[in-house]
Design a protein around this motif. Sequence first.
Motif, PDB file in Angstrom:
ATOM      1  N   LEU A  37      11.532   3.630   4.444  1.00 59.48           N
ATOM      2  CA  LEU A  37      10.381   3.620   5.352  1.00 59.48           C
ATOM      3  C   LEU A  37       9.832   2.207   5.500  1.00 59.48           C
ATOM      4  N   ILE A  38       9.653   1.521   4.375  1.00 60.77           N
ATOM      5  CA  ILE A  38       9.142   0.144   4.409  1.00 60.77           C
ATOM      6  C   ILE A  38      10.092  -0.758   5.189  1.00 60.77           C
ATOM      7  N   SER A  91      -5.214   7.947   6.358  1.00 61.10           N
ATOM      8  CA  SER A  91      -5.197   6.611   5.755  1.00 61.10           C
ATOM      9  C   SER A  91      -4.772   5.594   6.808  1.00 61.10           C
ATOM     10  N   GLY A  92      -5.693   4.710   7.189  1.00 59.70           N
ATOM     11  CA  GLY A  92      -5.372   3.708   8.195  1.00 59.70           C
ATOM     12  C   GLY A  92      -4.128   2.894   7.877  1.00 59.70           C
ATOM     13  N   PRO A  93      -4.031   2.331   6.652  1.00 59.63           N
ATOM     14  CA  PRO A  93      -2.845   1.541   6.317  1.00 59.63           C
ATOM     15  C   PRO A  93      -1.548   2.346   6.374  1.00 59.63           C
ATOM     16  N   ASN A 105       0.826  -1.201   0.000  1.00 60.53           N
ATOM     17  CA  ASN A 105       0.000   0.000   0.000  1.00 60.53           C
ATOM     18  C   ASN A 105       0.868   1.262   0.000  1.00 60.53           C
ATOM     19  N   ILE A 106       1.903   1.272   0.816  1.00 62.07           N
ATOM     20  CA  ILE A 106       2.823   2.413   0.863  1.00 62.07           C
ATOM     21  C   ILE A 106       3.511   2.598  -0.479  1.00 62.07           C
ATOM     22  N   LEU A 126       1.817   6.254  -1.324  1.00 54.76           N
ATOM     23  CA  LEU A 126       2.544   7.344  -0.676  1.00 54.76           C
ATOM     24  C   LEU A 126       3.155   8.314  -1.682  1.00 54.76           C
ATOM     25  N   GLY A 127       3.693   7.796  -2.779  1.00 54.63           N
ATOM     26  CA  GLY A 127       4.277   8.668  -3.786  1.00 54.63           C
ATOM     27  C   GLY A 127       3.262   9.630  -4.376  1.00 54.63           C
TER      28      GLY A 127
END
Length: 263
Positions: A234-235, A180-182, A155-156, A160-161
């Motif tokens: 980040l991931i 955004s919950g995720p 999801n990120i 995110l981008g």
Amino acid sequence: MSFQPILPIGGYAGWRFLERTMERQQEVFNKSATVKRDLDYFAEKIGKVKSADEVVSDYRLLKVALGAFGLQDDIGSKFFIRKVLSEGTSANDALANKLADKSYFKLADAFGFGGSGPPHTQEPGFADKIAKAYRERSFEVAVGEQNNDMRLALNIGRDLGEIAGNDSSDRAKWFSVLGSGPMRQVFDKAFGLPTAFAAIDLDRQVEVYREKAKAMFGSSEAAQFTDPDKRDKLIKMFLIRSEIASGFGGSSPAQTALTLLRR
């Protein structure tokens, strides 16, 4: 039975395996009978749909419509989804414009009900666009059934981008992340924030995010996440911290600590 993604290991090592094999796994998943059946039906019917009621009253159409935007868990909330779709996004007071989770805005905007012109369901290529999103999201759901952290990472990588690169203010971008919950699950875990953090004032949450981002990535600006390397870092931090919190998965404490030090 539909194809299940192959995830032989968890944590960041598992993520790198998934990245390397993603294209092939997605291709096989897309050919599964369930996905093909859903999308064939959608393509056949959606061009005749002219109202939100027609979408909501047809379970199979609604399944694809919601699934394409990661909202499949709302399949039973027909009154709510009907209101989101029927009001569209043109009016400032439309429900989709008020909700913190912008997935509903994307859903309403994509279908185009509630405006002055015909809905987007009548446009050439509409079914193909929704089908593409449905395939991606359905694959993520299948990944999440085996490892939810991997689903959050996907999801990120996808969303995110887009947020980081839009033309809104920095604070608005951070508010979108928090809405955004995720995404906030990933950021909270990567930043080492406690569960209670979500209960504090939203303006303060933004300030903490900016402080943590500055310390970890060298900039407090959300726009930095247009950089794929920043998103990957980040991931990586999210998956490593999640692995530590869950008891190291299949790695030893020493291996996990070493990976963390090499970030």
